[in-house]
Design a protein around this motif. Sequence first.
Motif: not given
Length: 504
Positions: A412-419, A478-479
């Motif tokens: 979930l943290l990585t999803l924010g980085v992708a954003g 993941q990213l």
Amino acid sequence: MTKDNQTTPVSLSNNSIKNWHIPDIEVPNYSRQGVKQGIVHLGVGGFHRSHLALYMHRLMQQHNTKDWSICGVGLIKPDAIMRDDLNSQDCLYTLLERGIDKSTTRVIGSITSYMYAPENPRAVIEKMANPDTRIVSLTVTESGYYHSEATASLQTEDPAIANDLKNPDTPCTIYGYLYEALLIRYNKGLAPFTVMSCDNMPENGKTLKSMLIAFAKLKNSKVASWISSEVASPNAMVDRVTPKTTDDDREYLAKILGIKDKCPVVCEPFIQWVLEDHFPQGRPDWEKVGVQVVSNVEPYELMKLRLLNGAHSEMGYLGYLAGYQYIHEVVTDPLINRYIRIMNREEVIPLLPKIEGVDFGEYSLSVLERFSNPAIKDQVSRICLMGSGKMPKYVLPSISEQLAKPDGKFDLLTLGVAGWFRYLRGVDMVGKEFEIEDVMASTLKEAANKGCDDPASLLGIETLFGDDLRNNKAFVDQLTNDMKLISNKGPLEAVRARLLAYKD
């Protein structure tokens, strides 16, 4: 004449507040003439004026404090607007605290002068070196520290730092000004002032001092050694949502409250300051007005930076891509609200050191409640500012710590980085271009568009990302998948997909 039948708004000035006739609005009850300016503050933005300046106003208002008024300093050329606005109204300004059910308005008088550094750098340096100055405080945003999170070093290659090393009479960074002022004190045998960061950064005082020492070593090793042993730089945790002031805010003050103010500040009712008690030259009695003065700030700042600022940034980028304008709209989106709650619960809170009497789960929920306040109208675009200074401090450390665990969770943290990476292309999900406001904007945008859904170009920026992230296959995979998911399905569907594996 009351605010209800008033036809001409009252302009702020020392004279106007002597005969104040607008009810329910507090004005300074103390004399602003003849008070000592014990604090010089670099970077007089909205947050400083809703936070440190308010605490000093409370001390002056409630306890007749006379030795600690503030001399504000604008360091950059755009600060000329603040100079003109504040000086035209005797450095008075209105602070409007907007709650869901109640608002409070007061006129703040703790800033008693304002200096504009670009037009006379030496005058600012001399002011800081004056023995009356016992604290030099700062709110210059994370990027103003020129600190590489990945290498924990001063960004000496930056043109601004290079300028200050070569041109001591025309500095443009905090280090150029701090060094020259401390040099005067060193040469005169005077005790140094305390340097106090009020920016949202982990170990902000420690980071400020270490970068100042690194700068000083490039100038004079003896002065650097003196700074290392004699200059105090306490850590602090600061917290108050302070959105950018709009013309609507000024119009509201003028038409509804009857105050003409060129530079008012709007903020939420909540305020917090946890401060390390390390001030060899003395300090104001901040405990009297609600400041938590402690021996160790680190657990508090880590809680706030990871659970509040990290969540703020992650929801900001995903919310911006989803088309939201205000943070309260983002946080009341059920998908994003659930995403933040579960991310903090599963991936952030387990990393935090315990604090006696503090429930991290309750704190996380209180953060979302504060962000849901529609009266603040905090713009999503503001939260997206200066990501190069925020994400490496608020979000990436949690990912690094999770990656170091054998069973670490970081999806979930990585999803924010992708954003964030998708945002850095400078084009929204419907193809509309927007400006990226960041000191590294050109570098970030070029790398983001070069890579598209491949994060390699951005991860290759060594001042932002360490090898632990860049070379971790699980994280990079993941990213990459999250970036593709956002591009193909949109940010909200990407959030929905990542939450399928979790229960409330």
